[in-house]
Design a protein around this motif. Sequence first.
Motif, mmCIF file in Angstrom:
data_model
loop_
_atom_site.group_PDB
_atom_site.id
_atom_site.type_symbol
_atom_site.label_atom_id
_atom_site.label_comp_id
_atom_site.label_asym_id
_atom_site.label_seq_id
_atom_site.Cartn_x
_atom_site.Cartn_y
_atom_site.Cartn_z
ATOM 1 N N LEU A 189 0.885 -1.128 -0.055
ATOM 2 C CA LEU A 189 0.035 0.054 0.021
ATOM 3 C C LEU A 189 0.899 1.216 -0.047
ATOM 4 C CD1 LEU A 189 -2.955 -1.059 2.321
ATOM 5 C CD2 LEU A 189 -2.896 -0.835 0.103
ATOM 6 N N GLU A 190 2.056 1.093 0.828
ATOM 7 C CA GLU A 190 2.839 2.367 0.795
ATOM 8 C C GLU A 190 3.377 2.660 -0.684
ATOM 9 O OE1 GLU A 190 5.837 1.588 3.644
ATOM 10 O OE2 GLU A 190 4.328 2.095 5.140
ATOM 11 N N ARG A 191 3.648 1.512 -1.414
ATOM 12 C CA ARG A 191 4.371 1.696 -2.678
ATOM 13 C C ARG A 191 3.200 2.202 -3.446
ATOM 14 N NH1 ARG A 191 5.248 -3.459 -3.734
ATOM 15 N NH2 ARG A 191 7.047 -3.512 -2.666
ATOM 16 N N ALA A 192 2.082 1.817 -3.345
ATOM 17 C CA ALA A 192 1.082 2.156 -4.451
ATOM 18 C C ALA A 192 0.502 3.441 -4.049
ATOM 19 C CB ALA A 192 -0.442 1.250 -4.192
ATOM 20 N N ALA A 193 0.737 3.948 -2.853
ATOM 21 C CA ALA A 193 0.507 5.572 -2.725
ATOM 22 C C ALA A 193 1.554 6.398 -3.318
ATOM 23 C CB ALA A 193 0.373 5.522 -1.251
ATOM 24 N N ILE A 194 2.650 5.831 -3.461
ATOM 25 C CA ILE A 194 3.657 6.740 -3.994
ATOM 26 C C ILE A 194 3.644 6.647 -5.625
ATOM 27 C CG2 ILE A 194 6.296 6.901 -4.691
ATOM 28 C CD1 ILE A 194 6.487 5.591 -1.751
ATOM 29 N N LEU A 195 3.180 5.585 -6.125
ATOM 30 C CA LEU A 195 2.767 5.287 -7.566
ATOM 31 C C LEU A 195 1.769 6.238 -8.152
ATOM 32 C CD1 LEU A 195 3.910 1.765 -8.151
ATOM 33 C CD2 LEU A 195 5.180 3.697 -8.755
#
Length: 420
Positions: free
Chosen positions: A396-402
């Motif tokens: 989820l952290e990676r998705a929020a950055i993307l």
Amino acid sequence: MPRTPQPRTAVLASADLSFRTRVREALTGLRWEVQEAQGGAEALAYLEARPCEAMIVDTWLPDLEIQEFLAECEKRHPQTDLIAVDDPGPERGPERTQARSPRRNEVLLALRRGQDADHEPQGDGASWNGMPEMTPVHDRTVVREEIFVRGTAVVEATRPGAEPGPGTVRLPELIGEAPAMLEVSRRIRLVAPRAATVLVQGPTGSGKELVARAIHRLSPRANRRLVALNCAAIPDTLLEAELFGHTRGAFTGAVQGRIGRIEAADGGTLFLDEIGEMPLALQAKLLRFLETGEVQRIGDNDPIRVDVRIVAATHRSLAEMVKAGSFRADLYYRLAVFLIRTPGLGERPEDLPLLVERLLARMAEQAPVRRLSAEAMERLRQHAWPGNVRELQHVLERAAILAAESPEIGAAEIEFGETF
């Protein structure tokens, strides 16, 4: 010569420290001996250890639903007078089958004194609409990740040995309504007020440290320290000194003496994470401590007696390690007095939406609020989650950055990385 009146005995169950203090002082002035409990499980443990004349129960407890708790007390201890904060009294409600203390009026008087400064209107004017303050642990308040409302009907306590049902109470540290997670909460509530050593087993990232913190929070040691040590994160050569402490000059580099983690946890709880990584030689010394309650710093001849409760955790099967000769059988049996198993995320897929909602809410504290599209949620459902909740958090952290400036996380932003 007149006889000195014998003190009455009472248990006071409330999560509100200030309320307990006021009621205790009032009862003490009336020659009552009062045992305080922060939760229902702790109060039941006091009743099991020593019968008492009366029990006072607040309108909210952090671990058990009030009506179920009162019913269980009535069944187990019919000789104890149960007095709830919102009890209508004999003149305004049906008589209980429970015995009543001949000095009940004294308890009611103390209770009114305790309530005088406690029942200020909150919000809509209902005094039960807010959560009481929890007992501070040194300079911080006990973590509570879930807001519980007094009087809420979403929780229901289970009796020992019962299968967890859809209404079983979930502890605030643990997120999820799957039966396996509710069973974890039930076991925590049962063992927390006791002194038994606990072994928590479960895959990496499944919340074993949260279980240890919940056990400590609900135990009589909650106002003392919870000390954590990851046995896999410290080299074998330093692990003994980290656990037991050392004197100045005990070994090369020991320029000054220091106490170990066990001694630092005196009166509280020691959480030993990844206990399966502890070398065999040190396992023997840990076993001796568990048997004697004494620690001996490296380089010191005199043992030190400490009072520490051990909660150990591992992602490995210690029973299999015992068979392989890499873990001592006697230490295993000493640690596994009470077992709690934390399920992996793949074993409770029904909890995925709740976990996503909670993790996104945490992320929103430091970044713009995000929401997950239906396609993204479906993509998460199809994943096996070998890294459990920790992996979900990173995804989820990676998705929020993307997602950059977009308020919504789509399926294209969900990346799982390499699997092994």
